[in-house]
Design a protein around this motif. Structure first.
Motif, PDB file in Angstrom:
ATOM      1  N   GLY A  50     -14.721 -35.391   2.280  1.00  0.00           N
ATOM      2  CA  GLY A  50     -14.096 -35.719   1.007  1.00  0.00           C
ATOM      3  C   GLY A  50     -15.023 -35.332  -0.115  1.00  0.00           C
ATOM      4  O   GLY A  50     -16.239 -35.517  -0.023  1.00  0.00           O
ATOM      5  N   ILE A  51     -14.434 -34.784  -1.173  1.00  0.00           N
ATOM      6  CA  ILE A  51     -15.207 -34.377  -2.346  1.00  0.00           C
ATOM      7  C   ILE A  51     -14.686 -35.142  -3.555  1.00  0.00           C
ATOM      8  O   ILE A  51     -13.496 -35.081  -3.876  1.00  0.00           O
ATOM      9  N   GLU A  52     -15.567 -35.843  -4.213  1.00  0.00           N
ATOM     10  CA  GLU A  52     -15.232 -36.510  -5.472  1.00  0.00           C
ATOM     11  C   GLU A  52     -15.796 -35.649  -6.591  1.00  0.00           C
ATOM     12  O   GLU A  52     -16.990 -35.329  -6.593  1.00  0.00           O
ATOM     13  N   CYS A  53     -14.945 -35.240  -7.516  1.00  0.00           N
ATOM     14  CA  CYS A  53     -15.346 -34.377  -8.625  1.00  0.00           C
ATOM     15  C   CYS A  53     -15.546 -35.210  -9.886  1.00  0.00           C
ATOM     16  O   CYS A  53     -14.685 -36.017 -10.236  1.00  0.00           O
ATOM     17  N   VAL A  81     -19.484 -33.931  -6.591  1.00  0.00           N
ATOM     18  CA  VAL A  81     -19.880 -32.705  -7.275  1.00  0.00           C
ATOM     19  C   VAL A  81     -19.610 -32.808  -8.767  1.00  0.00           C
ATOM     20  O   VAL A  81     -18.690 -33.501  -9.197  1.00  0.00           O
ATOM     21  N   ASN A  82     -20.431 -32.112  -9.522  1.00  0.00           N
ATOM     22  CA  ASN A  82     -20.241 -31.975 -10.960  1.00  0.00           C
ATOM     23  C   ASN A  82     -20.621 -30.546 -11.341  1.00  0.00           C
ATOM     24  O   ASN A  82     -20.828 -29.706 -10.470  1.00  0.00           O
ATOM     25  N   GLU A  83     -20.719 -30.284 -12.612  1.00  0.00           N
ATOM     26  CA  GLU A  83     -21.035 -28.928 -13.067  1.00  0.00           C
ATOM     27  C   GLU A  83     -22.387 -28.435 -12.544  1.00  0.00           C
ATOM     28  O   GLU A  83     -22.584 -27.241 -12.360  1.00  0.00           O
ATOM     29  N   ASP A  84     -23.311 -29.357 -12.306  1.00  0.00           N
ATOM     30  CA  ASP A  84     -24.661 -28.984 -11.893  1.00  0.00           C
ATOM     31  C   ASP A  84     -24.778 -28.605 -10.421  1.00  0.00           C
ATOM     32  O   ASP A  84     -25.659 -27.828 -10.056  1.00  0.00           O
TER      33      ASP A  84
END
Length: 101
Positions: A50-53, A81-84
């Motif tokens: 699972g990916i939490e954005c 995940v984020n922009e970084d």
């Protein structure tokens, strides 16, 4: 209409997943769905995750973190995940997939 910062992260994450040939979807959580599920649920080389954005310094809510922890406890992997770090997704998945073989 301009995309929100979080939508840009989701788009970038799905671009990476497409390039890898991963199976993924965005779960629907309203009404009949389960609250707090990750933004993206996916499978790559037998690896469920699972990916939490998030945008910027955003953190998962307590319910989102519980769902990520439940995935991990069930033998899957989780990632926020984020922009970084969204561009680390392919490398991270490759490492996870090779570690489970």
């Amino acid at each position: 209409m301009a995309m929100t910062p979080e939508a840009k992260v989701k788009k970038k994450a799905t671009q990476h997943l497409k390039q890898l040939g991963a199976y993924y979807f965005y779960p629907v959580t309203g009404g009949f769905g389960r609250s707090g599920v990750p933004d993206i649920v996916a499978c790559y080389q037998g690896l469920f995750f699972g990916i939490e954005c998030k945008a910027g310094k955003g953190k998962p809510t307590a319910l989102q973190q519980k769902n990520l922890d439940d995935i991990k406890a069930a033998g899957g992997f989780d990632m926020v995940v984020n922009e970084d770090n969204v561009d680390d997704l392919p490398t991270t998945l490759a490492l996870w997939a090779s570690a489970t073989k």
